[in-house]
Design an enzyme around this catalytic site. Sequence first.
Site: not given
Length: 387
Positions: A6, A33, A173, A211
């Site tokens: 980890h 892992k 956007k 939109d």
Amino acid sequence: MIVSSHNLENTPSVEEIGNLAATIQASGADVVKIVTTALDITDCARLFQVLVHSQVPMIGIAMGEKGFMSRVLCAKFGGFLTFGSIEGAPGQPSITELLDLYNFRHIGVATKVHGVIGKPISHSKSPHLYNAAFKSVGFDGVYLPLLVDNVSDFLNTCSSPDFVGYSYTIPHKLDGLRCCDEVDPIAKAIGAISCMIKRPNDGKLIGYNVDYLGAIAAIEEQLKDSISGSRSPLYGKLFVVMGAGGAGKALAYGGKEKGARIVVANRTYAKAKELASKVGGKTIPLSELEKFHPEEGMILANATSVGMKPNIDDTPIPKVALKHYSLVFDAVYTPKLTRLLRESQEAGAAIVYGTEMFINQAFVQFERFTKLPAPKQLMRDVLARNT
């Protein structure tokens, strides 16, 4: 035996993750892992690269909200398993979400990846809508919330041919438009995109703006009793748009197309002036909107994020000013009934929910993503259950 590592600070390079995997494998692990911390959504791509080339069973997951897609897409890139919490946690889907929302059992190598690009993004209802719709028509795709800091970096890093379509929301956007190889004329006129498709034959990114279709159609529907002849009921109306970002541009452009007289109110006056000049409209500072009422029966559209969860007690305009409007539309759809809409109702105005803009443009985007007819009633039902 699973042997795990980890990293609570960052996500190392592909080479470093590969070397770590080899070290863990040499320890006698049956399953490797590796869990890292995502500082940017692009960190997930490094784990995907290692997963794809791993010669042993491997779990590769990035923690945090920016690592969210690693927990779902590990199924596509060969991960041994993923983890789901009992009730869901920041950056971690619940078991129910994995199985029922993201259709995790059906994600495979050929699954097409879609998502909504924004910041913040955890509030978005789009994954509920599109994943249910994909499943209902048998389309092999998944749709994810994508917390993106830099649009260009994301598109360049997550450039696999199977990353095929994106919706765009606040504040990306305009950045999305700049990253397109080609832009639809309407999106170019508006100056922002809400949808991006990767063209299958050449991988070019094509930008659209849908939109305004959803919002203007919903407003017209509410005003239809005042239709004069074949003209839009918006024709000649004074249409006040709050906000000059992507949604504001779409609404102003859509209103102009229908013959409305546009007034743009924005916190940054220069941006409002720029937009107003493009649609032949006028400009006022947002701070002066409270006293602006040159006539009665005006139309008001909120294209800012004011009032969106978690700030549901905020409103972009004082209640006292709402009595001058005959109709108020709010692009915010979480919550469905915003403070602005509630106070507008109390002031006697008709209201149009942001969900109407959202659902109408979602039908169009679904059909662009899948080349299949949108299951409209199912999508409406899903949205109703989740707002």
